[in-house]
Write an enzyme that holds these catalytic residues in place. Structure first.
Site, short mmCIF file in Angstrom:
data_model
loop_
_atom_site.label_atom_id
_atom_site.label_comp_id
_atom_site.label_asym_id
_atom_site.label_seq_id
_atom_site.Cartn_x
_atom_site.Cartn_y
_atom_site.Cartn_z
N TYR A 159 0.84 -1.20 0.00
CA TYR A 159 0.00 0.00 0.00
C TYR A 159 0.88 1.26 0.00
CZ TYR A 159 -4.41 2.51 0.63
OH TYR A 159 -5.52 3.32 0.46
N LYS A 166 -3.06 8.31 2.99
CA LYS A 166 -4.23 8.12 3.86
C LYS A 166 -3.96 8.64 5.27
CE LYS A 166 -7.18 6.18 0.99
NZ LYS A 166 -8.22 7.03 0.37
P1 NAD Z 1 -12.75 3.59 -7.86
O1 NAD Z 1 -11.68 3.34 -8.87
O2 NAD Z 1 -14.11 3.19 -8.21
O3 NAD Z 1 -12.75 5.11 -7.42
C1 NAD Z 1 -11.61 5.93 -7.43
C2 NAD Z 1 -12.02 7.25 -8.04
O4 NAD Z 1 -10.97 8.21 -7.97
C3 NAD Z 1 -12.42 7.12 -9.52
O5 NAD Z 1 -13.74 7.53 -9.68
C4 NAD Z 1 -11.46 8.08 -10.20
O6 NAD Z 1 -12.05 8.76 -11.29
C5 NAD Z 1 -11.15 9.05 -9.08
N1 NAD Z 1 -9.97 9.88 -9.32
C6 NAD Z 1 -8.68 9.48 -9.48
N2 NAD Z 1 -7.91 10.54 -9.74
C7 NAD Z 1 -8.71 11.64 -9.73
C8 NAD Z 1 -8.52 13.04 -9.95
N3 NAD Z 1 -7.32 13.54 -10.25
N4 NAD Z 1 -9.60 13.86 -9.87
C9 NAD Z 1 -10.81 13.38 -9.61
N5 NAD Z 1 -11.07 12.08 -9.38
C10 NAD Z 1 -10.03 11.22 -9.46
O7 NAD Z 1 -12.23 2.85 -6.53
P2 NAD Z 1 -12.79 2.81 -5.02
O8 NAD Z 1 -12.17 1.61 -4.43
O9 NAD Z 1 -14.26 2.98 -5.00
O10 NAD Z 1 -12.09 4.08 -4.35
C11 NAD Z 1 -12.80 5.15 -3.75
C12 NAD Z 1 -12.17 5.55 -2.42
O11 NAD Z 1 -12.32 4.48 -1.50
C13 NAD Z 1 -10.68 5.86 -2.48
O12 NAD Z 1 -10.40 6.95 -1.62
C14 NAD Z 1 -10.06 4.60 -1.92
O13 NAD Z 1 -8.78 4.85 -1.36
C15 NAD Z 1 -11.08 4.27 -0.86
N6 NAD Z 1 -11.03 2.90 -0.31
C16 NAD Z 1 -11.12 1.83 -1.16
C17 NAD Z 1 -11.10 0.54 -0.63
C18 NAD Z 1 -11.18 -0.66 -1.54
O14 NAD Z 1 -10.78 -1.76 -1.11
N7 NAD Z 1 -11.73 -0.57 -2.73
C19 NAD Z 1 -10.98 0.36 0.74
C20 NAD Z 1 -10.89 1.48 1.58
C21 NAD Z 1 -10.92 2.75 1.03
O1 0WE Z 2 -7.13 2.90 -1.70
C1 0WE Z 2 -7.14 1.87 -2.32
C2 0WE Z 2 -6.73 1.82 -3.78
C3 0WE Z 2 -6.11 3.09 -4.23
C4 0WE Z 2 -5.41 3.07 -5.56
C5 0WE Z 2 -5.40 2.02 -6.46
C6 0WE Z 2 -4.72 2.14 -7.67
C7 0WE Z 2 -4.60 1.03 -8.67
C8 0WE Z 2 -4.34 1.54 -10.08
C9 0WE Z 2 -4.70 4.21 -5.87
N1 0WE Z 2 -4.03 4.35 -7.02
C10 0WE Z 2 -4.02 3.34 -7.92
N2 0WE Z 2 -3.31 3.51 -9.07
C11 0WE Z 2 -3.38 2.66 -10.12
O2 0WE Z 2 -2.67 2.83 -11.13
N3 0WE Z 2 -7.50 0.71 -1.67
C12 0WE Z 2 -7.75 0.75 -0.25
C13 0WE Z 2 -7.56 -0.61 -2.34
C14 0WE Z 2 -6.25 -1.26 -2.14
O3 0WE Z 2 -5.17 -0.89 -2.87
C15 0WE Z 2 -4.09 -1.62 -2.40
C16 0WE Z 2 -4.51 -2.46 -1.36
C17 0WE Z 2 -5.89 -2.22 -1.19
C18 0WE Z 2 -6.80 -2.84 -0.18
C19 0WE Z 2 -2.76 -1.60 -2.82
C20 0WE Z 2 -1.85 -2.47 -2.20
C21 0WE Z 2 -2.26 -3.28 -1.17
C22 0WE Z 2 -3.58 -3.30 -0.75
#
Ligand code: NAD
Ligand code: 0WE
Length: 259
Positions: A159, A166
């Protein structure tokens, strides 16, 4: 009762039907909120069409705006549109993050300066910039909710740079809550367990992480976008009127376990 009728809610971070922001938008809509949706614009307009096709029918958003959070002008024009169309804003959902691939694998110390600063800009500073723009529009108080992850407080393999982003985001929540509290604007974070989304699926090993959670978490399962959405709706409602500056874990209990 959870009731958001008469509330104007701006939702960022919808990319597709797996996005956490999509789960949140659906629950805010169900609770009666009036929605605005922003999307990340790209050259070919593919994101725009995808997000529009997804949200148009079910949510009938009264605002649909491009907003790349790396661009101050796009943030300004987004909130200018909110002011013109709605007059006041009640709810802001910040649900976006990004790091270049070289910040999400290998040695943490190997992350380039540009990867580090870009990730902190998009994933953490953007909450500050958007809160500043929302502040004068939240004239009747408001609720700002962002999404975070356990990797911001503990080391999760790979991560890496996102973990530091974060950590900064979670501290932003506290400083913003302190500043905006006197205006009755509450600021909170939801720390979600791993969910399969566009962002997480692009990361190697997300399925293994999900299986790990299914073994360790008290509830022996992962959480869904709609469960996170319900928590967001709660935090945005009057039911949460005494809660600000907090990080609420929606993770099937995973984070309490020591072994
Ligand atoms: P997702 O890919 O659906 O959403 C990520 C969003 O970020 C996308 O809509 C993308 O367009 C937007 N984004 C990226 N760069 C941007 C920019 N410059 N300007 C505007 N928007 C931008 O993935 P998700 O998992 O739904 O992620 C949403 C949030 O949830 C993130 O903050 C992520 O860290 C957090 N999160 C995700 C998880 C997981 O396991 N999926 C767990 C905990 C927290
Ligand atoms: O916040 C996230 C994902 C955020 C994310 C994911 C990507 C993949 C594609 C941010 N930037 C990028 N850039 C890319 O090019 N999570 C909480 C999901 C997540 O991401 C991980 C996790 C988990 C959970 C990355 C490494 C290890 C665990």
């Amino acid at each position: 009762m959870l009731d958001l009728t008469g509330k104007n809610a701006l939702v960022t971070g919808i990319a597709n039907n797996r996005s956490i922001a999509w789960g949140i938008a659906q629950q805010l809509h169900k609770a009666g909120a009036n929605l605005g949706v922003t999307y990340l614009p790209d050259e070919k307009g593919r994101f725009e069409k995808k997000v529009r096709d997804l949200v148009e029918e079910p949510l009938k958003p009264s605002l649909f705006l491009p907003c790349d959070v790396q661009d101050d002008a796009q943030i300004q024009s987004t909130f200018e549109s909110v002011r013109e169309k709605w007059g006041k804003l009640d709810i802001l959902i910040h649900c976006l993050a990004f790091a270049d691939k070289d910040g999400l694998s290998g040695d943490f110390s190997g992350a380039p300066r540009s990867t580090f600063s870009k990730s902190l800009d998009i994933s953490a500073y953007s909450l500050v910039a958007m809160s500043a723009a929302a502040k004068p529009l939240m004239t009747e108080g408001g609720s700002i909710v962002t999404l975070t992850y356990l990797g911001g407080v503990r080391v999760i393999p790979n991560y890496n740079v996102m973990g530091v982003a974060k950590a900064a985001l979670e501290m932003n929540v506290r400083y913003l809550a302190s500043e905006l509290g006197p205006l009755n604007i509450r600021v909170n974070g939801i720390s979600a367990g791993p969910i399969r989304t566009l962002a997480s699926s692009a990361v190697g090993g997300i399925l293994d992480m999900i299986h790990h959670v299914e073994k360790i978490a008290p509830m022996q399962r992962t959480v869904t976008q709609l469960e996170v959405g319900n928590t967001a709706a709660f935090l945005c409602s009057d039911l949460a009127s005494g809660i600000t500056g907090q990080i609420l874990y929606v993770d099937s209990g995973y984070s309490i376990m020591g072994m």
